[in-house]
Design an enzyme around this catalytic site. Structure first.
Site, PDB file in Angstrom:
ATOM      1  N   ASN A 482       0.837  -1.202   0.000  1.00 51.93           N
ATOM      2  CA  ASN A 482       0.000   0.000   0.000  1.00 51.93           C
ATOM      3  C   ASN A 482       0.865   1.242   0.000  1.00 51.93           C
ATOM      4  O   ASN A 482       2.047   1.204   0.387  1.00 51.93           O
ATOM      5  CB  ASN A 482      -0.912   0.024   1.229  1.00 51.93           C
ATOM      6  CG  ASN A 482      -0.166   0.232   2.519  1.00 51.93           C
ATOM      7  OD1 ASN A 482       0.367  -0.721   3.089  1.00 51.93           O
ATOM      8  ND2 ASN A 482      -0.114   1.468   3.009  1.00 51.93           N
ATOM      9  N   CYS A 483       0.282   2.368  -0.457  1.00 55.91           N
ATOM     10  CA  CYS A 483       0.908   3.673  -0.302  1.00 55.91           C
ATOM     11  C   CYS A 483       0.022   4.474   0.644  1.00 55.91           C
ATOM     12  O   CYS A 483      -0.608   3.914   1.535  1.00 55.91           O
ATOM     13  CB  CYS A 483       1.108   4.365  -1.655  1.00 55.91           C
ATOM     14  SG  CYS A 483      -0.424   4.756  -2.510  1.00 55.91           S
ATOM     15  N   ILE A 484      -0.063   5.769   0.469  1.00 55.19           N
ATOM     16  CA  ILE A 484      -0.810   6.584   1.419  1.00 55.19           C
ATOM     17  C   ILE A 484      -2.311   6.308   1.355  1.00 55.19           C
ATOM     18  O   ILE A 484      -2.993   6.268   2.377  1.00 55.19           O
ATOM     19  CB  ILE A 484      -0.546   8.082   1.161  1.00 55.19           C
ATOM     20  CG1 ILE A 484       0.909   8.414   1.512  1.00 55.19           C
ATOM     21  CG2 ILE A 484      -1.461   8.954   2.009  1.00 55.19           C
ATOM     22  CD1 ILE A 484       1.262   9.865   1.294  1.00 55.19           C
TER      23      ILE A 484
END
Length: 540
Positions: A482-484
């Site tokens: 995942n990212c932000i």
């Protein structure tokens, strides 16, 4: 060819994601530095005399010094964070090896310069090679680019040698222990090449920076627009990092020290008592004040337009969705929850949004607004604008944001009505969908009954088991990260994803880059959702 393209996409997405750990620290340290430096400065304490007390001075000076940790050690933080983020297993060894490789590279550079008889104190030699103190070693300051190169090399070495077997006599040095060893060897050799190639490469970077500088206020315009256009594929982090931390974003002297990168220059100026020079103010045109028109005004205006255009019966249902998106945008500087509400419905409207963001950067530059940092949210406005005094021209931001609010509101309202865009709350009623919802709810209840307990929700909203099923099940996921704001996945078959179901489960949108590379936009709670889904996947 398709596999190579998919692998490249996965790598670039993963690389952009690794920037988030040091950038998050940088944002926090920037706030510490901003509060500490502003409340301990003479300009503020002269007006607020109670801050002249020794206790206040010690606390705020400590905050400013703490904030310098990310600024002073930024390259080595990236050199550690990149292999940490790219490694799928034994992440601690990868990060440790990143530090070892970065130190080995700079020690090798120092050895080369010393062996060549380079005068490390001569100004011409310093300018030619870019000599600077790096972790206490006189080396060449390769900045973020050198750190990224180290991180990528170490990540590749970690993946290749983490299970390396050695002869019995050397078995102690095998396996994970071999990763920092080979990293030191390879990066030490690379360090011997840097003094040969870096002066040429450095001149190229400088030329790019000067080229953008010659475009004047249009440089920030193209930067802001480009960041928004790259955001759907998750590659905007690379563009942003280039401007924040290299000569592309500007360079110049700050309090007698030569500094490169827009964000580096801004943070250096925060810790400097003298007034900012032209190099610093022009560099900050690429920072948060350019975002504030859209983040504090424009996108909230678009959200209000979507609310007013929704069917009256649906407004109570979408209110929470829109409010959470506005809060994430205004307070957190996270725009995807709102942007992805219209990106897939009307890409041309997203393009107009990108242009308006670029115009926000241009307007802030023309008016001379001087509020740096990274996020463009209300915290940046307060800490780096209001608290720093009127020289930042913070008072212009509400005016600009108000104008953008009106432009976005009327533009989006007109576009939604004129082209009958199916923004939240305007979807056509479909009896089949209602039947599907009933069946899905019944299936979820049956599954919960078999387990003997109700499904555990993440943040009171997301059902990880149902999301996993909508993704195609555990056997469809090859890698999960995942990212932000989004889940980043490699899957066996992207067609197995049920986009409609994912959106009903709380996802903002789904991006299929190809048949194996997929992103599911969740929002600020994505880390918790990812962790919950990961627990449902088989180990190994």
């Amino acid at each position: 060819m398709k596999k190579t393209k998919a692998a490249l996409w996965e790598f670039l997405q993963g690389l952009g994601k690794t920037f988030m750990l040091p950038v998050a620290l940088l944002a926090f340290c920037g706030i510490m530095l901003g509060i500490g430096s502003s409340l301990s400065s003479e300009a503020v304490t002269d007006n607020l005399t109670f801050l002249q007390g020794q206790g206040f001075h010690i606390v705020f000076t400590w905050m400013a010094n703490t904030g310098l940790v990310a600024f002073n050690f930024l390259p080595v933080l990236f050199a550690m964070a990149i292999p940490l983020g790219l490694a799928r297993e034994d992440k601690g060894v990868a990060a440790f090896s990143g530090f070892v490789g970065f130190a080995a590279m700079n020690l090798a550079v120092n050895f080369f310069l010393t062996a060549r008889g380079v005068d490390l104190e001569d100004e011409k030699e310093i300018a030619h090679y870019g000599i600077a103190d790096v972790l206490g070693v006189q080396s060449i300051d390769t900045g973020l680019l050198g750190a990224v190169a180290v991180g990528i090399i170490v990540a590749v070495l970690h993946r290749r040698f983490r299970a390396q077997r050695m002869p019995d006599a050397l078995a102690f040095f095998g396996g994970l222990r071999f990763v920092p060893i080979v990293s030191a060897l390879v990066l030490s050799i690379a360090g011997l090449l840097i003094p040969i190639v870096w002066p040429v490469f450095n001149s190229w970077i400088t030329a790019v920076g000067r080229g953008i500088g010659h475009t004047g206020v249009f440089g920030p315009f193209f930067f802001g627009m480009g960041e928004v256009l790259l955001r759907p594929v998750g590659l905007h982090h690379i563009l942003v990092a280039m401007f924040r931390f290299t000569d592309v974003g500007g360079s110049g002297a700050v309090c007698g020290d030569q500094v490169s990168g827009a964000l580096n220059m801004f943070y250096a100026q925060l810790n400097c008592s003298s007034a900012p020079n032209a190099d610093v103010t022009s560099a900050t045109h690429f920072l948060s004040q350019g975002k504030m028109a859209a983040y504090l005004g424009g996108l909230p205006g678009a959200a209000l337009a979507m609310y007013h255009c929704a069917k009256r019966a649906m407004r109570p249902e979408i209110k929470a969705l829109l409010i959470s998106g506005v809060v994430a945008c205004v307070v957190g500087g996270i725009t995807e929850p709102l942007e992805f509400l219209f990106l897939f419905i009307a890409p041309w409207l997203y393009l107009i949004h990108a242009v308006l963001v670029g115009l926000g950067f241009l307007t802030a530059a023309v008016l001379g607004v001087f509020i740096g940092n990274t996020d463009g949210n209300v915290i940046d406005w307060l800490v780096f604008g209001v608290l720093q005094g009127t020289t930042t021209k913070w008072y212009l931001v509400p005016v600009i944001a108000g104008v953008w609010f009106a432009v976005y509101y009327f533009l989006f309202r007109w576009a939604i009505k004129r082209f009958d865009l199916k923004t939240p709350g305007r979807e056509d009623d479909d009896p089949a969908d209602e039947a599907d919802d009933t069946e899905e709810a019944a299936a979820d209840e049956d599954a919960s009954a078999e387990d003997g307990k109700a499904p555990e929700l993440v943040a009171g909203q997301y059902d990880p088991a149902a999301i996993l099923a909508a993704i195609g099940g555990a056997d469809n996921i090859t890698s999960l990260d995942n990212c932000i704001t989004r889940l980043r996945m490699t899957v066996e078959d992207a067609d197995r994803l049920d986009e409609a179901r994912l959106k009903k489960l709380g996802a903002v949108g789904v991006i299929k880059l190809d048949q194996q590379t997929v992103q599911v936009i969740i929002g600020p709670q994505v880390q918790s959702v990812k962790d919950a889904i990961a627990k449902l996947l088989p180990v190994g």
